[in-house]
Design a protein around this motif. Sequence first.
Motif, PDB file in Angstrom:
ATOM      1  N   ASP A 135      -5.217 -15.122  10.538  1.00 36.47           N
ATOM      2  CA  ASP A 135      -4.953 -14.730  11.918  1.00 36.47           C
ATOM      3  C   ASP A 135      -3.748 -13.794  11.953  1.00 36.47           C
ATOM      4  N   GLY A 136      -3.869 -12.713  12.708  1.00 36.99           N
ATOM      5  CA  GLY A 136      -2.771 -11.759  12.819  1.00 36.99           C
ATOM      6  C   GLY A 136      -2.782 -10.681  11.765  1.00 36.99           C
ATOM      7  N   TYR A 137      -3.760 -10.727  10.871  1.00 33.73           N
ATOM      8  CA  TYR A 137      -3.858  -9.744   9.796  1.00 33.73           C
ATOM      9  C   TYR A 137      -5.191  -8.996   9.902  1.00 33.73           C
ATOM     10  N   VAL A 138      -5.243  -7.851   9.218  1.00 35.32           N
ATOM     11  CA  VAL A 138      -6.496  -7.115   9.074  1.00 35.32           C
ATOM     12  C   VAL A 138      -6.741  -6.910   7.589  1.00 35.32           C
ATOM     13  N   SER A 139      -7.964  -6.563   7.237  1.00 36.21           N
ATOM     14  CA  SER A 139      -8.250  -6.315   5.823  1.00 36.21           C
ATOM     15  C   SER A 139      -7.443  -5.120   5.334  1.00 36.21           C
ATOM     16  N   PHE A 140      -7.212  -5.095   4.047  1.00 32.37           N
ATOM     17  CA  PHE A 140      -6.435  -4.009   3.433  1.00 32.37           C
ATOM     18  C   PHE A 140      -7.067  -2.660   3.750  1.00 32.37           C
ATOM     19  N   ASN A 141      -8.376  -2.543   3.597  1.00 33.74           N
ATOM     20  CA  ASN A 141      -9.041  -1.263   3.859  1.00 33.74           C
ATOM     21  C   ASN A 141      -8.999  -0.887   5.332  1.00 33.74           C
ATOM     22  N   THR A 142      -9.119  -1.863   6.214  1.00 36.92           N
ATOM     23  CA  THR A 142      -9.024  -1.575   7.648  1.00 36.92           C
ATOM     24  C   THR A 142      -7.655  -0.996   7.996  1.00 36.92           C
ATOM     25  N   LEU A 143      -6.629  -1.567   7.403  1.00 33.69           N
ATOM     26  CA  LEU A 143      -5.280  -1.043   7.645  1.00 33.69           C
ATOM     27  C   LEU A 143      -5.162   0.404   7.187  1.00 33.69           C
ATOM     28  N   LEU A 144      -5.658   0.690   5.979  1.00 35.80           N
ATOM     29  CA  LEU A 144      -5.573   2.063   5.464  1.00 35.80           C
ATOM     30  C   LEU A 144      -6.284   3.047   6.390  1.00 35.80           C
ATOM     31  N   GLU A 145      -7.411   2.637   6.932  1.00 33.01           N
ATOM     32  CA  GLU A 145      -8.240   3.542   7.739  1.00 33.01           C
ATOM     33  C   GLU A 145      -7.683   3.778   9.146  1.00 33.01           C
ATOM     34  N   HIS A 146      -6.872   2.848   9.661  1.00 31.20           N
ATOM     35  CA  HIS A 146      -6.437   2.953  11.046  1.00 31.20           C
ATOM     36  C   HIS A 146      -4.954   3.269  11.226  1.00 31.20           C
ATOM     37  N   ALA A 147      -4.147   3.083  10.199  1.00 24.65           N
ATOM     38  CA  ALA A 147      -2.700   3.262  10.352  1.00 24.65           C
ATOM     39  C   ALA A 147      -2.303   4.733  10.325  1.00 24.65           C
ATOM     40  N   ASP A 148      -1.354   5.095  11.179  1.00 26.61           N
ATOM     41  CA  ASP A 148      -0.737   6.416  11.122  1.00 26.61           C
ATOM     42  C   ASP A 148       0.347   6.463  10.054  1.00 26.61           C
ATOM     43  N   ILE A 149       0.946   5.311   9.793  1.00 31.31           N
ATOM     44  CA  ILE A 149       1.965   5.167   8.758  1.00 31.31           C
ATOM     45  C   ILE A 149       1.653   3.899   7.982  1.00 31.31           C
ATOM     46  N   VAL A 150       1.658   3.974   6.658  1.00 28.81           N
ATOM     47  CA  VAL A 150       1.474   2.800   5.800  1.00 28.81           C
ATOM     48  C   VAL A 150       2.768   2.604   5.019  1.00 28.81           C
ATOM     49  N   THR A 151       3.358   1.413   5.113  1.00 32.10           N
ATOM     50  CA  THR A 151       4.608   1.138   4.416  1.00 32.10           C
ATOM     51  C   THR A 151       4.452  -0.089   3.527  1.00 32.10           C
ATOM     52  N   LEU A 152       4.962  -0.017   2.302  1.00 34.39           N
ATOM     53  CA  LEU A 152       4.714  -1.024   1.267  1.00 34.39           C
ATOM     54  C   LEU A 152       5.936  -1.912   1.055  1.00 34.39           C
ATOM     55  N   HIS A 153       5.716  -3.228   1.120  1.00 33.01           N
ATOM     56  CA  HIS A 153       6.810  -4.188   0.955  1.00 33.01           C
ATOM     57  C   HIS A 153       6.358  -5.418   0.170  1.00 33.01           C
ATOM     58  N   CYS A 154       5.477  -5.216  -0.796  1.00 30.99           N
ATOM     59  CA  CYS A 154       4.972  -6.320  -1.606  1.00 30.99           C
ATOM     60  C   CYS A 154       5.572  -6.247  -3.012  1.00 30.99           C
ATOM     61  N   PRO A 155       5.598  -7.353  -3.740  1.00 28.37           N
ATOM     62  CA  PRO A 155       6.127  -7.332  -5.103  1.00 28.37           C
ATOM     63  C   PRO A 155       5.191  -6.576  -6.042  1.00 28.37           C
ATOM     64  N   LEU A 156       5.726  -6.161  -7.165  1.00 29.36           N
ATOM     65  CA  LEU A 156       4.928  -5.493  -8.195  1.00 29.36           C
ATOM     66  C   LEU A 156       4.530  -6.511  -9.245  1.00 29.36           C
ATOM     67  N   ASP A 157       3.226  -6.705  -9.391  1.00 30.31           N
ATOM     68  CA  ASP A 157       2.698  -7.557 -10.450  1.00 30.31           C
ATOM     69  C   ASP A 157       1.342  -7.004 -10.867  1.00 30.31           C
ATOM     70  N   THR A 158       0.621  -7.745 -11.688  1.00 30.95           N
ATOM     71  CA  THR A 158      -0.655  -7.226 -12.190  1.00 30.95           C
ATOM     72  C   THR A 158      -1.662  -6.988 -11.065  1.00 30.95           C
ATOM     73  N   SER A 159      -1.537  -7.737  -9.974  1.00 29.82           N
ATOM     74  CA  SER A 159      -2.496  -7.586  -8.877  1.00 29.82           C
ATOM     75  C   SER A 159      -2.146  -6.428  -7.945  1.00 29.82           C
ATOM     76  N   THR A 160      -0.909  -5.948  -8.001  1.00 32.22           N
ATOM     77  CA  THR A 160      -0.491  -4.880  -7.087  1.00 32.22           C
ATOM     78  C   THR A 160      -0.164  -3.571  -7.802  1.00 32.22           C
ATOM     79  N   SER A 161      -0.247  -3.550  -9.128  1.00 27.24           N
ATOM     80  CA  SER A 161      -0.004  -2.299  -9.850  1.00 27.24           C
ATOM     81  C   SER A 161      -1.009  -1.234  -9.401  1.00 27.24           C
TER      82      SER A 161
END
Length: 317
Positions: free
Chosen positions: A186-212
């Motif tokens: 709740d309160g979230y959208v899928s990763f791809n939905t965010l990419l398709e609709h955002a005017d600005i995308v800002t990254l604040h997640c840790p770097l690991d094997t899943s986010t490289s």
Amino acid sequence: MEKIVFLDSATIPAHIHIPTPSFDHQWISYQETAPHQVIERLTDATMVIVNKVVLDANTLSQLPHLKLIAVSATGYNNIDLTWCHEHKLPVCNIRGYATRSVPEHVMALCFALRRNLTAYHRDIEDGVWQQKNQFCFFTHPIGDIAGSTIGIVGSGNLGQGVEALANAVGMTVLKAERKGATAIRDGYVSFNTLLEHADIVTLHCPLDTSTSNLIGREELERMKPSAILINTGRGGLVDELALVEALKKGDIAGAGVDVFTQEPASFSNPLLAHAGMPNLILTPHVAWGSDSSLQTLANILIENLDAFIAGAPQNLV
């Protein structure tokens, strides 16, 4: 008496006051430490303070006197945490110190890129104003922040800080579910939905094997041609070559980058090689570094040492 060695104290500016630990100690500080100097400098140290110097399993196995590794930052990917856990060597880090500084840096990049401030500044330097012979000129689109949509990837303290500032200036906020997740909170959208609709995308997640390379060619192509990407998280979250190509092709409109896959970045880095692009703003990993944040970091660093000696270690990772 504890022997405390700070291997890379130049990562904290000289004008920031580092408090004195409350226990009996010897303090040795080095501005920087090369890999071949680490073991010699830590031979009889009981506590080490480190920001970016690598402490791998081979190095740590040769330092039997170490009782604590105190990371003077939030990220600890330079520490072999698996080895430390196996050998019961505590590691602590700094948390919550840049919750103002990083979000403000993100918003500064948002405003600068949406309004094309760098591009207009360069036009003036190049004499475009005189060529146009008007009281003003419009060589680049100017977008408003209010009413635009910002997509936040990462919902920790920094992501929440950006959300608060974005709400304050009238932006619509989208928060991304983890990439590839099938269930959406709740309160979230899928990763791809965010990419398709955002005017600005800002990254604040840790770097690991899943986010490289979380953002690569495919993700950039999903974004709006008018969209902006901002990375103040970790350099490896973004495929740097793909980002440059996307900016050159017009797949996205601009990018603000504070972090790089290798730091300091060499001139062979694609981003530095194209640093003259008017829609690309680069800063040298300083989003976290307001004076207030640095002082908070220094205070927490020493609090971590004091807490460990008092038998109540804090901020363990």
